[in-house]
Enzyme design. Structure first.
Site, PDB file in Angstrom:
ATOM      1  N   LYS A 215      -3.159   7.103  -6.547  1.00 38.52           N
ATOM      2  CA  LYS A 215      -3.404   7.757  -5.259  1.00 38.52           C
ATOM      3  C   LYS A 215      -2.091   8.399  -4.799  1.00 38.52           C
ATOM      4  O   LYS A 215      -1.208   7.740  -4.276  1.00 38.52           O
ATOM      5  CB  LYS A 215      -3.879   6.755  -4.209  1.00 38.52           C
ATOM      6  CG  LYS A 215      -4.546   7.481  -3.058  1.00 38.52           C
ATOM      7  CD  LYS A 215      -4.064   7.105  -1.698  1.00 38.52           C
ATOM      8  CE  LYS A 215      -2.837   7.496  -1.075  1.00 38.52           C
ATOM      9  NZ  LYS A 215      -2.696   8.804  -0.508  1.00 38.52           N
TER      10      LYS A 215
ATOM     11  N   GLU B 223       7.819  -1.448  -3.387  1.00 39.81           N
ATOM     12  CA  GLU B 223       9.104  -0.734  -3.390  1.00 39.81           C
ATOM     13  C   GLU B 223       9.195  -0.055  -2.031  1.00 39.81           C
ATOM     14  O   GLU B 223       8.547   0.956  -1.792  1.00 39.81           O
ATOM     15  CB  GLU B 223       9.122   0.318  -4.506  1.00 39.81           C
ATOM     16  CG  GLU B 223       8.901  -0.231  -5.905  1.00 39.81           C
ATOM     17  CD  GLU B 223      10.113  -0.944  -6.466  1.00 39.81           C
ATOM     18  OE1 GLU B 223      11.230  -0.749  -5.931  1.00 39.81           O
ATOM     19  OE2 GLU B 223       9.945  -1.710  -7.422  1.00 39.81           O
TER      20      GLU B 223
ATOM     21  N   CYS C 207      14.971   6.736  -0.507  1.00 39.03           N
ATOM     22  CA  CYS C 207      14.946   5.335  -0.074  1.00 39.03           C
ATOM     23  C   CYS C 207      16.280   4.644  -0.285  1.00 39.03           C
ATOM     24  O   CYS C 207      16.687   3.800   0.503  1.00 39.03           O
ATOM     25  CB  CYS C 207      13.856   4.585  -0.821  1.00 39.03           C
ATOM     26  SG  CYS C 207      13.980   4.791  -2.604  1.00 39.03           S
TER      27      CYS C 207
ATOM     28  N   GLU D  76      15.650   2.524   9.261  1.00 41.70           N
ATOM     29  CA  GLU D  76      15.619   3.605   8.277  1.00 41.70           C
ATOM     30  C   GLU D  76      15.167   4.889   8.973  1.00 41.70           C
ATOM     31  O   GLU D  76      14.048   4.961   9.485  1.00 41.70           O
ATOM     32  CB  GLU D  76      14.643   3.255   7.147  1.00 41.70           C
ATOM     33  CG  GLU D  76      14.661   4.273   6.032  1.00 41.70           C
ATOM     34  CD  GLU D  76      13.607   4.011   4.969  1.00 41.70           C
ATOM     35  OE1 GLU D  76      12.449   3.731   5.333  1.00 41.70           O
ATOM     36  OE2 GLU D  76      13.940   4.101   3.775  1.00 41.70           O
TER      37      GLU D  76
HETATM   38  P1  NAD Z   1       3.962   5.579   3.599  1.00 43.26           P
HETATM   39  O1  NAD Z   1       4.074   4.110   3.534  1.00 43.26           O
HETATM   40  O2  NAD Z   1       3.524   6.205   4.852  1.00 43.26           O
HETATM   41  O3  NAD Z   1       2.954   6.119   2.479  1.00 43.26           O
HETATM   42  C1  NAD Z   1       3.104   5.808   1.109  1.00 43.26           C
HETATM   43  C2  NAD Z   1       1.741   5.892   0.438  1.00 43.26           C
HETATM   44  O4  NAD Z   1       0.903   4.868   0.989  1.00 43.26           O
HETATM   45  C3  NAD Z   1       1.019   7.202   0.662  1.00 43.26           C
HETATM   46  O5  NAD Z   1       0.336   7.572  -0.510  1.00 43.26           O
HETATM   47  C4  NAD Z   1       0.037   6.848   1.767  1.00 43.26           C
HETATM   48  O6  NAD Z   1      -1.091   7.688   1.775  1.00 43.26           O
HETATM   49  C5  NAD Z   1      -0.326   5.433   1.396  1.00 43.26           C
HETATM   50  N1  NAD Z   1      -0.871   4.617   2.491  1.00 43.26           N
HETATM   51  C6  NAD Z   1      -0.756   4.817   3.824  1.00 43.26           C
HETATM   52  N2  NAD Z   1      -1.420   3.864   4.508  1.00 43.26           N
HETATM   53  C7  NAD Z   1      -1.957   3.032   3.585  1.00 43.26           C
HETATM   54  C8  NAD Z   1      -2.750   1.833   3.665  1.00 43.26           C
HETATM   55  N3  NAD Z   1      -3.109   1.310   4.831  1.00 43.26           N
HETATM   56  N4  NAD Z   1      -3.107   1.239   2.515  1.00 43.26           N
HETATM   57  C9  NAD Z   1      -2.728   1.729   1.322  1.00 43.26           C
HETATM   58  N5  NAD Z   1      -1.986   2.861   1.187  1.00 43.26           N
HETATM   59  C10 NAD Z   1      -1.610   3.504   2.298  1.00 43.26           C
HETATM   60  O7  NAD Z   1       5.393   6.108   3.121  1.00 43.26           O
HETATM   61  P2  NAD Z   1       5.908   7.590   3.051  1.00 43.26           P
HETATM   62  O8  NAD Z   1       6.153   8.072   4.429  1.00 43.26           O
HETATM   63  O9  NAD Z   1       5.020   8.370   2.150  1.00 43.26           O
HETATM   64  O10 NAD Z   1       7.298   7.367   2.270  1.00 43.26           O
HETATM   65  C11 NAD Z   1       8.483   7.048   2.889  1.00 43.26           C
HETATM   66  C12 NAD Z   1       8.819   5.586   2.710  1.00 43.26           C
HETATM   67  O11 NAD Z   1       8.831   5.246   1.319  1.00 43.26           O
HETATM   68  C13 NAD Z   1      10.208   5.229   3.192  1.00 43.26           C
HETATM   69  O12 NAD Z   1      10.191   4.019   3.903  1.00 43.26           O
HETATM   70  C14 NAD Z   1      11.005   5.080   1.899  1.00 43.26           C
HETATM   71  O13 NAD Z   1      12.166   4.291   2.013  1.00 43.26           O
HETATM   72  C15 NAD Z   1       9.997   4.492   1.010  1.00 43.26           C
HETATM   73  N6  NAD Z   1      10.378   4.668  -0.399  1.00 43.26           N
HETATM   74  C16 NAD Z   1      10.781   3.585  -1.130  1.00 43.26           C
HETATM   75  C17 NAD Z   1      11.174   3.756  -2.461  1.00 43.26           C
HETATM   76  C18 NAD Z   1      11.602   2.589  -3.313  1.00 43.26           C
HETATM   77  O14 NAD Z   1      11.620   2.728  -4.540  1.00 43.26           O
HETATM   78  N7  NAD Z   1      11.957   1.448  -2.756  1.00 43.26           N
HETATM   79  C19 NAD Z   1      11.147   5.024  -3.019  1.00 43.26           C
HETATM   80  C20 NAD Z   1      10.746   6.081  -2.220  1.00 43.26           C
HETATM   81  C21 NAD Z   1      10.341   5.907  -0.921  1.00 43.26           C
END
Ligand code: NAD
Length: 469
Positions: free
Chosen positions: A170, A245, A279, A377
C-alpha cells in the site's frame, strides 16, 4: 496528466471493486498532476487472497528461482530508472537530480543488496543437536510513506520476495506514481501471480484493513509514530508480527577537534536535502559551547546558500510534499519564535520570489534541548543548533529524546568519535560520513522496532523453526 486507476492483483491490472478516485497534487505548482483509484476493504480481501494462494508455491521456490526473478526485475528497473525519478519529482517535489539520482538509486541499491544477501544467506544452520530453519513468515502487508518513496517500497518488497514471502503493497496516497511504475516493472519481469500485489488508497482504509486482516501474517510499516501505534493496536487481535520504522530527531555531534565550518556546512546542507523530509536527518546539531558563535555563523552562511525553487531546475531544495505539511512546518517555525529560540536564518513564509507551491525557507534556529522545536519531529527543512559543555553533556543531550533512529559524530579523533557513537541510544550512528546498503537501519525507543536494509532486513520476514534430534 497521469491516470493510475487500476490495482495490481494476482498478476492482473484490475479495477477497484467500488469505483472511487482522488487527485494527486504536484507540490511545486499546487496543480493536479494525475488521478489514482482509492481502494476499499473488498480490494484488500482480493489481494490478500491472491497473496495467500501464491504463498504455497512461492514459499517453496528455490533460491535460484528467486535470484533469477530479482535479476529480471533489476534489468527492468535499470530501463525505467529515469522515469521513476521523474515520477518521484512530480509526486513529492524532490529536485530532479535527486529524484533521478539518489531517490531512484536507493531502490536500485536495495535491489542489488537483496541479490547479494540472497546469494549467501543461510536459511538453514545446524547448531549442536538442532537444525535451525528460517522460513518465510507468509503474507506481508507493506505500508510506506511518501518522503523517499522508492527507498521505502524497495527496502520491503525485495527482501519479502527474496525470502519467499508474498506481499500486498500500500503506497502513500500523496506519492503513488513511483510505486505504480514499480508494479509495472514487477509484472514485466514475470513475477508469478499473487506473489506481489499493490493497492492504492487511504491509509485509514487500506492500511488499516491490512493490519487487521486475519490472513496477513505480518505488517511492515514505515511512517509516523501515531500511525505506527494505531497499526500495532489494529494488528494485536490477530497476533501478527509488526515491523515499525518510525520518526526521528537525530543528533549530529561535532567534536572540538573537528573542522567546524566544514562540518556545520555539511550538517546544514544535509538537513535541507529532500526539504528536510528524511526520518534520519540530523535535525539537532550539537556543538561545543565555546564554538557556538562560529557554528552559528557557518550555519547561517550554509543555509543562505541553499537554493530553493522549481524542482525541474538546478536547485538544492524543492517544495515540501503537501499543503498540510507546509502548515505543520510553519507552525513549528512560529513555535520556535514564540518560545524564544534565536532565528539564525530563514523563518516564516515562502522564500522570496516564490508565490505558488509548498516551498519553505531553509531555516536554522539556535536553542536549548527543551525547546519544542528540539524535541518534536518537524519533518521539514528546520535545523536547531544546541551547545554542549563536555562530551558527557553532548551524550546526555543526544539521548534526551523519545526517538532513537540515527546519530552523527564528526571529529578527527576516531577513537573518541566511536566511543561517543557507542553511547548514543540509536539504531545507527554515522561517524564522519559513510554509507553502506548492508548496514541495518532502524530505531530504538519511539523510532520503531524493526531493522531493514541488508541481511537484517531479511530476518524481518522470516520465522525460525528448530528441528531437534
Ligand atoms: P504516515 O504515518 O502518515 O503514513 C505512512 C503510511 O501509512 C501511508 O501509506 C499512509 O497512507 C498509511 N496510513 C495512514 N494511516 C494509517 C492507518 N490508520 N493504518 C494503516 N496505515 C495508515 O507517515 P508519512 O507522513 O507518510 O511519513 C512521514 C513519517 O514517516 C515521519 O514520521 C518519518 O520520520 C517517518 N519515516 C520513517 C522512516 C524510517 O525508516 N524510520 C523512513 C521514512 C519516514
Amino acid at each position: 496528466m497521469r491516470s493510475y486507476t487500476q490495482f495490481y492483483i494476482d498478476r492482473k491490472w484490475v479495477d477497484p471493486v467500488t469505483p472511487a478516485t482522488a487527485d494527486v497534487i504536484n507540490p511545486a505548482t499546487e496543480d493536479v498532476s494525475g488521478t489514482i483509484s482509492l481502494g476499499s476493504v473488498a480490494d484488500v480481501d482480493k489481494a490478500v487472497a491472491a497473496a495467500r494462494k501464491a504463498f504455497g508455491v512461492w514459499s517453496q521456490s528455490s533460491v535460484a528461482e528467486r535470484l533469477e526473478l530479482l535479476r529480471g526485475i533489476q534489468a527492468e528497473y535499470a530501463n525505467r530508472m529515469q522515469e521513476m525519478g521523474e515520477a518521484v519529482t512530480e509526486e513529492m517535489g524532490a529536485p530532479i537530480a535527486l529524484g533521478c539520482g539518489f531517490q531512484a538509486g536507493l531502490g536500485a541499491g536495495h535491489l542489488q543488496t537483496a541479490i547479494e544477501v540472497l546469494e549467501n544467506f543461510k536459511f538453514e544452520e545446524q547448531k549442536g543437536a538442532h537444525l535451525i530453519v528460517r522460513e518465510p513468515i507468509g503474507v506481508c502487508g507493506l505500508i510506506t510513506p511518501w518522503n523517499w518513496p522508492l527507498n521505502q517500497v524497495t527496502v520491503k518488497v525485495f527482501p519479502a520476495l527474496a525470502t519467499g514471502c508474498t506481499s500486498v503493497l500500500k503506497p502513500p496516497q500523496l506519492a503513488p506514481y513511483s510505486a505504480q511504475i514499480l508494479a509495472e516493472i514487477m509484472h514485466k519481469a514475470g513475477t508469478p501471480a499473487g506473489v506481489f500485489n499493490m493497492i492504492q488508497g487511504q491509509g485509514s482504509v487500506i492500511g488499516s484493513a491490512l493490519s487487521k486482516h486475519a490472513d496477513v501474517d505480518m505488517v511492515s510499516f514505515t511512517g509516523s509514530e501515531p500511525v505506527g501505534i494505531q497499526i500495532s493496536k489494529d494488528a494485536a487481535d490477530t497476533v501478527k508480527r509488526v515491523g515499525l520504522e518510525l520518526g526521528g530527531k537525530s543528533a549530529w555531534i561535532i567534536l572540538d577537534d573537528a573542522d567546524m565550518a566544514g562540518n556545520v556546512a555539511a550538517a546544514t546542507g544535509g538537513m535541507m536535502v529532500n526539504a528536510g523530509q528524511t526520518c534520519s536527518a540530523g535535525s539537532r546539531l550539537l556543538v561545543p559551547r565555546s564554538r557556538l558563535d562560529e557554528a552559528v555563523a557557518a550555519a547561517k552562511a550554509a543555509c543562505e546558500g541553499v537554493s530553493v525553487g522549481d524542482p525541474h531546475s538546478d536547485v538544492a531544495m524543492g517544495p515540501v510534499v503537501s499543503k498540510s505539511q507546509w502548515n505543520i512546518i510553519q507552525g513549528y517555525i512560529q513555535k520556535g519564535l514564540d518560545e524564544g529560540a534565536t532565528l539564525v536564518s530563514g523563518g516564516l513564509g515562502r522564500p522570496d520570489g516564490l508565490s505558488r507551491g509548498y516551498f519553505v525557507k531553509p531555516t536554522v534556529f539556535a536553542c536549548t534541548n527543551d525547546a519544542v522545536i528540539a524535541r518534536e519531529e518537524i519533518f521539514g527543512p528546520v535545523l536547531v543548533i544546541i551547545a554542549y559543555d563536555d562530551l558527557d553533556h553532548a551524550v546526555e543531550i543526544a539521548n534526551d529524546s523519545v526517538f532513537g533512529l540515527g546519530g552523527y559524530v564528526s571529529g578527527q579523533n576516531r577513537d573518541t568519535a566511536i566511543a561517543l557513537a557507542r553511547r548514543m541510544r540509536t539504531g545507527a550512528v554515522w561517524v564522519n560520513g559513510g554509507f553502506d546498503f548492508h548496514a541495518p537501519f532502524g530505531g530504538y525507543k519511539h523510532s520503531g522496532n524493526g531493522r531493514e536494509w541488508g541481511e537484517a532486513g531479511f530476518h524481518e520476514y522470516l520465522e525460525i523453526k528448530s528441528i531437534i534430534g
